[in-house]
Design a protein around this motif. Sequence first.
Motif, PDB file in Angstrom:
ATOM      1  N   GLY A 175       0.816  -1.206   0.000  1.00 35.64           N
ATOM      2  CA  GLY A 175       0.000   0.000   0.000  1.00 35.64           C
ATOM      3  C   GLY A 175       0.847   1.253   0.000  1.00 35.64           C
ATOM      4  N   ASP A 176       0.370   2.290   0.728  1.00 35.82           N
ATOM      5  CA  ASP A 176       1.125   3.538   0.822  1.00 35.82           C
ATOM      6  C   ASP A 176       2.133   3.511   1.959  1.00 35.82           C
ATOM      7  OD1 ASP A 176      -0.226   4.610  -1.313  1.00 35.82           O
ATOM      8  OD2 ASP A 176      -1.762   5.586  -0.077  1.00 35.82           O
ATOM      9  N   LYS A 177       2.163   2.434   2.735  1.00 35.59           N
ATOM     10  CA  LYS A 177       3.050   2.374   3.895  1.00 35.59           C
ATOM     11  C   LYS A 177       4.476   1.983   3.531  1.00 35.59           C
ATOM     12  CE  LYS A 177      -0.253   3.318   6.816  1.00 35.59           C
ATOM     13  NZ  LYS A 177      -0.289   4.609   7.534  1.00 35.59           N
ATOM     14  N   GLU A 213       6.554   4.422   5.730  1.00 34.98           N
ATOM     15  CA  GLU A 213       5.797   5.456   6.432  1.00 34.98           C
ATOM     16  C   GLU A 213       4.761   4.768   7.323  1.00 34.98           C
ATOM     17  OE1 GLU A 213       3.130   9.477   5.540  1.00 34.98           O
ATOM     18  OE2 GLU A 213       4.107   8.399   3.885  1.00 34.98           O
ATOM     19  N   PRO A 214       5.176   4.359   8.549  1.00 34.66           N
ATOM     20  CA  PRO A 214       4.270   3.599   9.417  1.00 34.66           C
ATOM     21  C   PRO A 214       3.065   4.405   9.879  1.00 34.66           C
ATOM     22  CG  PRO A 214       6.257   4.221  10.603  1.00 34.66           C
ATOM     23  CD  PRO A 214       6.490   4.584   9.174  1.00 34.66           C
ATOM     24  N   VAL A 215       3.278   5.706  10.148  1.00 41.17           N
ATOM     25  CA  VAL A 215       2.186   6.595  10.554  1.00 41.17           C
ATOM     26  C   VAL A 215       2.387   7.926   9.846  1.00 41.17           C
ATOM     27  CG1 VAL A 215       1.874   5.507  12.806  1.00 41.17           C
ATOM     28  CG2 VAL A 215       3.485   7.398  12.570  1.00 41.17           C
ATOM     29  N   LEU A 260      10.711   6.933   6.859  1.00 36.83           N
ATOM     30  CA  LEU A 260      12.050   6.344   6.909  1.00 36.83           C
ATOM     31  C   LEU A 260      12.427   5.894   5.510  1.00 36.83           C
ATOM     32  CD1 LEU A 260      14.480   5.347   8.573  1.00 36.83           C
ATOM     33  CD2 LEU A 260      13.269   3.177   8.872  1.00 36.83           C
ATOM     34  N   LEU A 261      13.573   6.389   5.026  1.00 42.52           N
ATOM     35  CA  LEU A 261      14.042   6.080   3.677  1.00 42.52           C
ATOM     36  C   LEU A 261      15.416   5.424   3.759  1.00 42.52           C
ATOM     37  CD1 LEU A 261      13.824   6.269   0.577  1.00 42.52           C
ATOM     38  CD2 LEU A 261      14.709   8.614   0.740  1.00 42.52           C
ATOM     39  N   LEU A 262      15.530   4.198   3.244  1.00 39.97           N
ATOM     40  CA  LEU A 262      16.787   3.455   3.240  1.00 39.97           C
ATOM     41  C   LEU A 262      17.277   3.320   1.808  1.00 39.97           C
ATOM     42  CD1 LEU A 262      15.808   0.569   5.697  1.00 39.97           C
ATOM     43  CD2 LEU A 262      16.953   2.724   6.247  1.00 39.97           C
ATOM     44  N   ARG A 263      18.537   3.687   1.582  1.00 44.59           N
ATOM     45  CA  ARG A 263      19.146   3.572   0.257  1.00 44.59           C
ATOM     46  C   ARG A 263      20.443   2.785   0.356  1.00 44.59           C
ATOM     47  NH1 ARG A 263      17.854   9.504   0.028  1.00 44.59           N
ATOM     48  NH2 ARG A 263      16.438   9.918  -1.707  1.00 44.59           N
ATOM     49  N   PHE A 264      20.737   2.022  -0.689  1.00 44.62           N
ATOM     50  CA  PHE A 264      22.003   1.294  -0.753  1.00 44.62           C
ATOM     51  C   PHE A 264      22.514   1.342  -2.184  1.00 44.62           C
ATOM     52  CE2 PHE A 264      24.582  -2.521  -1.461  1.00 44.62           C
ATOM     53  CZ  PHE A 264      25.496  -2.399  -0.431  1.00 44.62           C
ATOM     54  N   LEU A 290      10.615  13.248  10.845  1.00 42.07           N
ATOM     55  CA  LEU A 290       9.511  13.204  11.791  1.00 42.07           C
ATOM     56  C   LEU A 290       8.929  14.605  11.932  1.00 42.07           C
ATOM     57  CD1 LEU A 290       7.784  11.781  13.970  1.00 42.07           C
ATOM     58  CD2 LEU A 290       9.607  12.356  15.621  1.00 42.07           C
ATOM     59  N   ASP A 291       7.687  14.784  11.532  1.00 45.38           N
ATOM     60  CA  ASP A 291       7.001  16.063  11.707  1.00 45.38           C
ATOM     61  C   ASP A 291       6.579  16.216  13.160  1.00 45.38           C
ATOM     62  OD1 ASP A 291       7.263  16.632   9.008  1.00 45.38           O
ATOM     63  OD2 ASP A 291       5.322  15.766   8.487  1.00 45.38           O
ATOM     64  N   VAL A 292       6.849  17.396  13.723  1.00 45.89           N
ATOM     65  CA  VAL A 292       6.528  17.667  15.127  1.00 45.89           C
ATOM     66  C   VAL A 292       5.730  18.961  15.226  1.00 45.89           C
ATOM     67  CG1 VAL A 292       8.519  16.418  16.031  1.00 45.89           C
ATOM     68  CG2 VAL A 292       8.746  18.831  15.457  1.00 45.89           C
ATOM     69  N   GLY A 293       4.932  19.063  16.288  1.00 42.78           N
ATOM     70  CA  GLY A 293       4.128  20.261  16.482  1.00 42.78           C
ATOM     71  C   GLY A 293       4.936  21.463  16.900  1.00 42.78           C
ATOM     72  N   PHE A 294       6.086  21.230  17.538  1.00 43.79           N
ATOM     73  CA  PHE A 294       6.930  22.325  18.006  1.00 43.79           C
ATOM     74  C   PHE A 294       7.437  23.140  16.824  1.00 43.79           C
ATOM     75  CE2 PHE A 294      11.237  23.801  19.298  1.00 43.79           C
ATOM     76  CZ  PHE A 294      10.840  24.682  20.297  1.00 43.79           C
ATOM     77  N   GLY A 295       6.945  24.364  16.692  1.00 42.74           N
ATOM     78  CA  GLY A 295       7.336  25.213  15.583  1.00 42.74           C
ATOM     79  C   GLY A 295       6.878  24.707  14.236  1.00 42.74           C
ATOM     80  N   SER A 296       5.864  23.832  14.236  1.00 40.11           N
ATOM     81  CA  SER A 296       5.421  23.211  12.975  1.00 40.11           C
ATOM     82  C   SER A 296       6.634  22.715  12.196  1.00 40.11           C
ATOM     83  CB  SER A 296       4.617  24.220  12.134  1.00 40.11           C
ATOM     84  OG  SER A 296       3.469  24.648  12.817  1.00 40.11           O
ATOM     85  N   GLY A 297       7.509  22.043  12.926  1.00 37.53           N
ATOM     86  CA  GLY A 297       8.806  21.718  12.355  1.00 37.53           C
ATOM     87  C   GLY A 297       8.993  20.256  12.017  1.00 37.53           C
TER      88      GLY A 297
END
Length: 748
Positions: free
Chosen positions: A211-213, A253-255, A260-264, A310-317
Amino acid sequence: MDSGKAKSENGGNPMKLSAWTISLLAVAACLQSGAAFAQEANADNDGTDDIIVTATKRADGQTLQKTALAISALGAAQIESKQIRDLAGIGNSIPNVSFDSGGTFKGTANFSIRGLGVNSSIPSLEPSVGVFVDGVYQGINAGILFDTFDLEKIEILRGPQGLLFGRNVTGGAVLVSTKRPTRDFSMSLRAGIETGSNMTVAGSVSGPIAGDKLLGKLAVYYNDDGGWFTNSFNNQKYGGSRTFIIRPAVEFEPVEGLDLLLRFEHGDQKGDGAAAQNFALYSRHSFKFSNDTPAYSRSNWNQGTAEMNLDVGFGSGRITNVFGWRQFEQAARVDTDASPQPLSDSYTFTKQEQFSNELRYAGSFADIVDVTTGLFYFKQNLDYQDARRANNAPTAVYSGGIQDSHSWAWFSSADFHVFDGLTLNTGLRYSREKKKVRIASQDTPTAIGTGVTSVDIIPAGACDIVARQCVFDFRDSKSWSSWIPKVGFEWTIAPSNLLYAFWTKGVRSGGYNVRNSFQSVAPGPFEPENVNNFEMGNKLQLFDKRVTFNNAIYYQKVKGLQRSVIIANGVNGSTAAFIRNTADATIWGVESELRFNPTPELSLNASVGYTHGEYDKMFFDLTGDGIIDARDLALELPRLSPWTVSAGFSYTHPVGDLGDVTLAADYSYRDRSFYNDSNTGALNIMHMVNGSISVQSEDKRWTASLYGKNLLNKVQFGGVTPIRGLPGATLAPLEKGRVIGIDLKFQY
């Protein structure tokens, strides 16, 4: 052999700086007078305005025209249309930029921006133009120029970028972003052949796994280059190589708000070494060369990155963490006398492993201040071995070393919105680095090919290349720390008219010379190189963004210029290198980029750059006459080309059921510059013409292209190193001449 001041072929440049500057300012004034008519509109037909650049490390990036830096960028469409195969192919159209291959060892970059660059393959001399792949700094110049594919964008930042990028970027930074997995299923396949013959096959498949996850992507590249050159020594094809790259990626993208992006990437390259020309035997304007040594270059690498957002509410940062790991190995052999006689040859082995991690936060508070702050850590282990042999002798001069580096930094920038349209830029970075070395120096020939593995029977001071073991005659460690500030402003005069100015510093780390051929000369440490940079620029768009006109002027004071100074090696007639802080210098210049879209089908572009540099103080005898005097101060700075000019066009037009036909061509000019510090070896003036015609089907799935590179068949070199003791002799690795290619691409 060239000597004297670097000038144009007609004996001097017909353009006068004062007249050019007055004309530029007049044009800028006229355009700015019409800024009130500039309107927000859709991006122009070359797609450049759509590129979101990461140069400021803000959470969601910024568009190119709203970034208060001298920056050029290419998106995926531009990279493919220009048939760019490695990073060296992007520098010609950018003012005051020179992206050359070192030539001596395959894949080694000799990049220079605004007159600051390196001219050496010694891996412990760290690059002044930093290359960052998916946010990860590449610790050495080696392994940078292997075939590039599957790219999302390339950003070129001119001038010191020490605040946010930190690692040694006194000249500038190149940010390379590979493509991410896509949310919808997609695939692409490309096949091409060039004169040489040079065949390439590349493909990728991308899309959802769960899916989109969970998204995934796999890209594969294979290149078989049969060799463009002909070696006069045996009349055989030369310069061939085979390259294989595989690049998987997974995005999870669990939530919502956590990604999380893994490259090799794994890569392998094997092929011939440098096609090195000797000016004592052949004209520097021909592709003729005669090398008796069967030179080779073999490289392999593995690298991986893990990026978390990780998007956080602090400073919409957003909190971002980028972890990187890279392992690189290269073995090479070079005919260092560049002649059909077995006078001198060299063998090198380089092994590098690095780890890095950057944790940062970016956010905005009450529309008053934008903040970016974070921590950076970098660790590198470097193992280098070198052997030089004369006249096919059973003995060689050995040198080598092991260097361990650790560095960490804290950085923070804050952009204060003083009032509508005016922003005050501030920033500060603290860095600390420690290097520990074990170096083997030897100026007496010792036996080779013994295959011994016991260190107690290796001649004192010698390295056994086969066993990769040495007896070390020099051990040392040293730490350095630095503060890097930035103060400036950006003023949005109109929605599409940005004026900015700032002062900042850049620092290139001190270090040691792991290729030290003389026990009587200490291999270091040499001290950091410091650059104070003052810059002012304007970014302007007019007439519904049909005209884009960007300008910058800069002034740099360089303290403790780090250089690899080539001298004679009295043992076997070859050359040796000292790394020293040779001088203080002043470099200033101007640059402009113009893009004009008179119709939706036609795009015109041009650029011009001027750089002037001169020495202020001299600490090293660059002329080699035994004294430091006015002759040394009068030398030209190496890798500094006074003028760079480019112009090009792209025209796309629908042709019935055939689809869209695109014609494109570009021309670039670069002044001659000296490659070495003593000004006894100069690179040719560059006149580069490229062109292409491509057809894309109506459904955009099929594209066929016919293209040509270096259509004038002009001779260029990766470097020009005079061979002491042999009048007029040089080691000058050749770049390819005229190349004609056909490229077919399918995408779904």
